[in-house]
Design a protein around this motif. Structure first.
Motif, short mmCIF file in Angstrom:
data_model
loop_
_atom_site.label_atom_id
_atom_site.label_comp_id
_atom_site.label_asym_id
_atom_site.label_seq_id
_atom_site.Cartn_x
_atom_site.Cartn_y
_atom_site.Cartn_z
N LEU A 182 0.84 -1.21 0.00
CA LEU A 182 0.00 0.00 0.00
C LEU A 182 0.87 1.25 0.00
O LEU A 182 1.94 1.29 0.62
N ARG A 183 0.37 2.31 -0.68
CA ARG A 183 1.13 3.54 -0.84
C ARG A 183 0.26 4.75 -0.52
O ARG A 183 -0.97 4.66 -0.49
N SER A 184 0.89 5.88 -0.30
CA SER A 184 0.16 7.09 0.04
C SER A 184 -0.69 7.59 -1.13
O SER A 184 -1.66 8.32 -0.92
N ASP A 185 -0.32 7.22 -2.36
CA ASP A 185 -1.11 7.67 -3.51
C ASP A 185 -2.24 6.70 -3.86
O ASP A 185 -2.92 6.88 -4.87
N ASP A 186 -2.46 5.70 -3.02
CA ASP A 186 -3.57 4.77 -3.25
C ASP A 186 -4.90 5.43 -2.90
O ASP A 186 -4.98 6.29 -2.02
N VAL A 187 -5.93 5.00 -3.61
CA VAL A 187 -7.31 5.40 -3.32
C VAL A 187 -8.13 4.11 -3.28
O VAL A 187 -8.12 3.34 -4.24
N THR A 188 -8.80 3.86 -2.17
CA THR A 188 -9.59 2.64 -2.05
C THR A 188 -11.07 2.96 -1.91
O THR A 188 -11.44 3.94 -1.27
N ARG A 232 -14.22 7.94 -11.55
CA ARG A 232 -14.29 9.29 -10.99
C ARG A 232 -13.17 9.57 -10.00
O ARG A 232 -12.57 10.66 -10.01
N HIS A 233 -12.87 8.59 -9.13
CA HIS A 233 -11.91 8.82 -8.06
C HIS A 233 -10.55 8.17 -8.31
O HIS A 233 -9.68 8.23 -7.44
N ARG A 234 -10.40 7.55 -9.48
CA ARG A 234 -9.14 6.87 -9.80
C ARG A 234 -8.80 5.85 -8.71
O ARG A 234 -7.70 5.84 -8.15
N ILE A 235 -9.74 4.97 -8.44
CA ILE A 235 -9.57 3.94 -7.41
C ILE A 235 -8.42 3.02 -7.80
O ILE A 235 -8.33 2.55 -8.94
N THR A 236 -7.54 2.73 -6.84
CA THR A 236 -6.40 1.84 -7.11
C THR A 236 -6.52 0.50 -6.40
O THR A 236 -5.94 -0.49 -6.85
N THR A 237 -7.22 0.43 -5.27
CA THR A 237 -7.36 -0.83 -4.55
C THR A 237 -8.83 -1.04 -4.18
O THR A 237 -9.53 -0.09 -3.83
N LEU A 238 -9.24 -2.28 -4.27
CA LEU A 238 -10.62 -2.63 -3.97
C LEU A 238 -10.62 -3.86 -3.08
O LEU A 238 -9.93 -4.84 -3.37
N PHE A 239 -11.38 -3.83 -1.98
CA PHE A 239 -11.44 -4.94 -1.04
C PHE A 239 -12.83 -5.57 -1.12
O PHE A 239 -13.83 -4.88 -0.98
N HIS A 263 -7.98 1.53 -16.92
CA HIS A 263 -8.47 1.94 -15.60
C HIS A 263 -7.31 2.02 -14.60
O HIS A 263 -6.17 1.65 -14.90
N SER A 264 -7.61 2.49 -13.40
CA SER A 264 -6.58 2.81 -12.41
C SER A 264 -6.32 1.69 -11.40
O SER A 264 -5.40 1.81 -10.58
N LEU A 265 -7.10 0.61 -11.40
CA LEU A 265 -6.95 -0.43 -10.38
C LEU A 265 -5.58 -1.09 -10.42
O LEU A 265 -5.12 -1.54 -11.48
N ARG A 266 -4.95 -1.18 -9.26
CA ARG A 266 -3.69 -1.93 -9.14
C ARG A 266 -3.96 -3.38 -8.76
O ARG A 266 -3.28 -4.29 -9.24
N PHE A 267 -4.94 -3.61 -7.86
CA PHE A 267 -5.30 -4.96 -7.48
C PHE A 267 -6.65 -4.95 -6.78
O PHE A 267 -7.14 -3.90 -6.33
N VAL A 268 -7.26 -6.14 -6.69
CA VAL A 268 -8.51 -6.35 -5.97
C VAL A 268 -8.27 -7.47 -4.97
O VAL A 268 -7.78 -8.54 -5.34
#
Length: 478
Positions: A182-188, A232-239, A263-268
Motif C-alpha cells: 500500500l502507498r500514500s497515492d492509493d485510493v480505495t 471518478r476517483h481513480r480507485i487503485t485498490t478494492l477490497f 483503468h486505475s486499479l492496481r489490485f482487488v
C-alpha cells in the motif's frame, strides 16, 4: 494529544506532512487529513467532558461515514476502547457487557437503536451522535491491555467479541501494508462494514497508515456504482468478499459491469472466505488486474497471509499465500506436533497480533493471548511456505472410499451454476447444502443433486439434501 507510543499518535504523526491530502470521500464530501484531525480533536474534547475514561469500552453504532472514522480516532485519543457495531447486529442482546454507546442518529441500523434505547438511558452528545449509558448494573469485563474490540465472523456459532492490543493492532496493520504494498497515492473504495475486522483493520486502518484516500461508498448501491467510482476517483485498490466477486462476474456477463481498458486499479483483494477457481479466473478478466487472496481471522489481528494472483491457471492460485511479516504459520497433528511440508493438519498461527482474549465467551483451549492461536482450519504448507486451506476438519465426506472436501463440491457447483453463495454442513452420512441462486436463475434443488451425483459417481439422492433460498438471508455469514 495522545502519548507518542500509541497507535493513534503514530497515525497522526504520519499524517502531519499531509495536511491538504484528501483522507475521506463520502458522496460529494471531501475531508482532508487536517480537517479530519480537527474533528477528531473536537470529539476528543466532548468525550472528556462527558467523562469517558481510559480503558472504558464505548460501542459506536453507525454506518460507515466520516463521523464514525473521527469518533474511533477520538476514542483512542482519550485511551478508551472503541467497538464499532454495524455488522452482525442481530446479536446485540448478548452485549450487556458494554456500558456506553455512541449512536449515530442519522444512519444507525434500527436494530441497534431499538436495543440501546430499551436497555440504556440517553443524553445529548452533538448533532450527529447520542450518548447512551447503561442504566443498571452491567456484566462489565476486564479489558486488560485491549485497545480495540472487533467481532469475529461467527460462521458456525455465536460471533465472538475479540480484544486486540495496541501493539498487536500496529503489527497487523504494518504486516498488511507491507504484504499489499500500500502507498500514500492509493485510493480505495470501501463498502465493507467497519464493524467487520476485514473492513476496519485490513482496509480502513491499513490505508490510513500510509496516508492514502478512502472513499466511503454506500454498500446498498456499491456494485452498481463501482465502475463510476473507479473512473471518478481513480480507485487503485478494492477490497471484496466472495459474494461480491460472484455478483460482479454475473453483472459483467450481462453487460452491466464494464471497466475501461486503461483503468486505475492496481489490485482487488478477496477475503472472508474461500473464492473458487472459476470465479477467480472470471474476475481477473473482468478487472484486468491481479486478484489478491487474503487469509486470516479476527483472533489473529486479522490478516495473516497474502497471495498475489496474476495467473489464474497457476496451481498456486489455490493457495492463500505466504505468511505476512511477523507471522508464522504451522501445521499440527492431533497430538499438536508440527507436521512436515505437504502433510495436512490443523493450522496454527504464531503472531504478536493474536487476540488478548474474548469478551463474551470463555477462553478457548488453544489460545496463548497475544502470541498463538490454533484455528479450526485444516490445511498444509508447502516446502516454500505457501499455505493451502482445505476447510474445517469436519467439512468433508467419504464417497467411494475417497475423502471429498466441501470445497471440491463448491468448485463443481460454482463452476456449473449461477450461484451467489453456498453453505454446506455434514449431517451424519449426508451433506446439507443451502444455496442462493443469482437473479433470474431457474435453478432447482433436484438439478444440483443430479449434477453432483453424476460428477462424483454416487446416488445423489442418498448423499445430498439441497435447499434453495430465494433470499440473501445468510449472506452476512462467513
Amino acid at each position: 494529544m495522545p502519548a507518542v507510543d500509541t497507535f493513534v499518535a503514530r497515525l497522526r504523526q504520519r499524517h502531519e506532512p499531509l495536511p491538504a491530502k484528501i483522507a475521506l470521500i463520502e458522496g460529494r464530501r471531501m475531508v482532508s487529513y487536517h480537517q479530519l484531525w480537527q474533528q477528531v480533536d473536537q470529539y476528543t474534547a466532548r468525550l472528556t467532558q462527558h467523562g469517558i475514561q481510559p480503558r472504558q469500552v464505548v460501542a459506536v453504532g453507525s454506518a460507515n461515514c466520516v463521523e464514525l472514522c473521527a469518533m474511533v480516532l477520538a476514542l483512542w485519543q482519550v485511551r478508551a476502547v472503541p467497538f464499532v457495531i454495524n455488522y452482525k447486529v442481530e446479536h446485540l442482546p448478548q452485549l450487556d457487557c458494554i456500558p456506553v454507546y455512541l449512536v449515530n442518529t442519522k444512519n444507525t441500523p434500527p436494530a441497534i437503536k431499538s436495543y440501546v434505547h430499551s436497555h440504556y438511558t440517553s443524553e445529548d452528545f452533538d448533532d450527529t451522535f447520542e450518548l447512551i449509558r447503561c442504566c443498571g448494573p452491567s456484566t462489565r469485563k476486564e479489558m486488560g491491555d485491549a485497545a480495540l474490540l472487533v467481532t469475529s465472523s461467527g460462521s458456525k456459532s455465536q460471533p465472538k467479541i475479540v480484544k486486540l492490543t495496541e501493539s498487536g493492532l500496529g503489527q497487523n496493520v504494518e504486516g498488511n501494508v507491507a504484504a499489499l504494498g500500500l502507498r500514500s497515492d492509493d485510493v480505495t473504495a470501501m463498502a465493507l462494514p467497519m464493524g467487520y475486522s476485514y473492513g476496519l483493520v485490513a482496509q480502513w486502518l491499513s490505508h490510513f497508515y500510509v496516508g492514502a484516500t478512502v472513499v466511503l461508498a454506500d454498500a446498498r448501491f456499491f456494485l452498481a456504482e463501482l465502475p463510476r467510482l473507479i473512473e471518478r476517483h481513480r480507485i487503485t485498490t478494492l477490497f471484496t468478499v466472495p459474494p461480491m466477486i460472484r455478483q460482479i462476474n454475473y453483472f459483467a456477463d450481462r453487460g452491466f459491469f464494464r471497466l475501461p481498458a486503461a483503468h486505475s486499479l492496481r489490485f482487488v483483494t478477496v477475503g472472508g472466505n474461500r473464492l473458487e477457481r472459476s470465479s477467480l479466473t472470471k474476475a481477473m478478466t473482468v478487472f484486468g488486474c491481479p486478484l489478491v487472496k487474503t487469509y486470516g481471522l479476527a483472533e489473529a489481528g486479522p490478516r495473516v497471509a497474502t497471495n498475489f494472483v496474476s495467473e489464474a491457471d497457476d496451481w498456486m492460485a489455490d493457495s492463500v499465500g505466504r505468511p505476512n511479516q511477523g507471522v508464522t504459520i504451522r501445521v499440527l497433528d492431533a497430538k499438536r506436533q508440527e507436521l512436515p511440508p505437504f502433510k495436512p493438519g490443523i493450522i496454527h498461527i504464531v503472531s504478536g497480533s493474536v487476540t488478548a482474549g474474548y469478551v463474551n465467551v470463555r477462553k478457548p483451549r488453544y489460545l496463548i493471548p497475544g502470541r498463538e492461536v490454533t484455528t479450526r482450519d485444516f490445511g498444509f504448507v508447502t516446502d516454500t511456505g505457501e499455505v493451502f486451506i482445505l476447510g474445517r476438519r469436519n467439512e468433508s465426506i467419504y464417497l467411494n472410499k475417497r475423502r471429498i472436501w466441501f470445497q471440491e463440491i463448491e468448485n463443481l457447483l460454482y463452476g456449473e451454476f449461477s450461484l451467489l453463495k453456498l453453505s454446506l454442513d455434514r449431517q451424519q452420512r449426508r451433506v446439507r447444502i443451502r444455496a442462493v441462486a443469482l437473479a433470474e436463475s431457474q435453478l432447482c434443488s433436484q438439478r444440483i443433486v443430479d449434477y453432483l451425483g453424476t460428477q462424483l459417481s454416487v446416488d445423489g439422492r442418498k448423499v445430498f439434501d439441497v435447499e434453495m433460498l430465494r433470499t440473501n438471508e445468510f449472506l452476512s455469514e462467513k
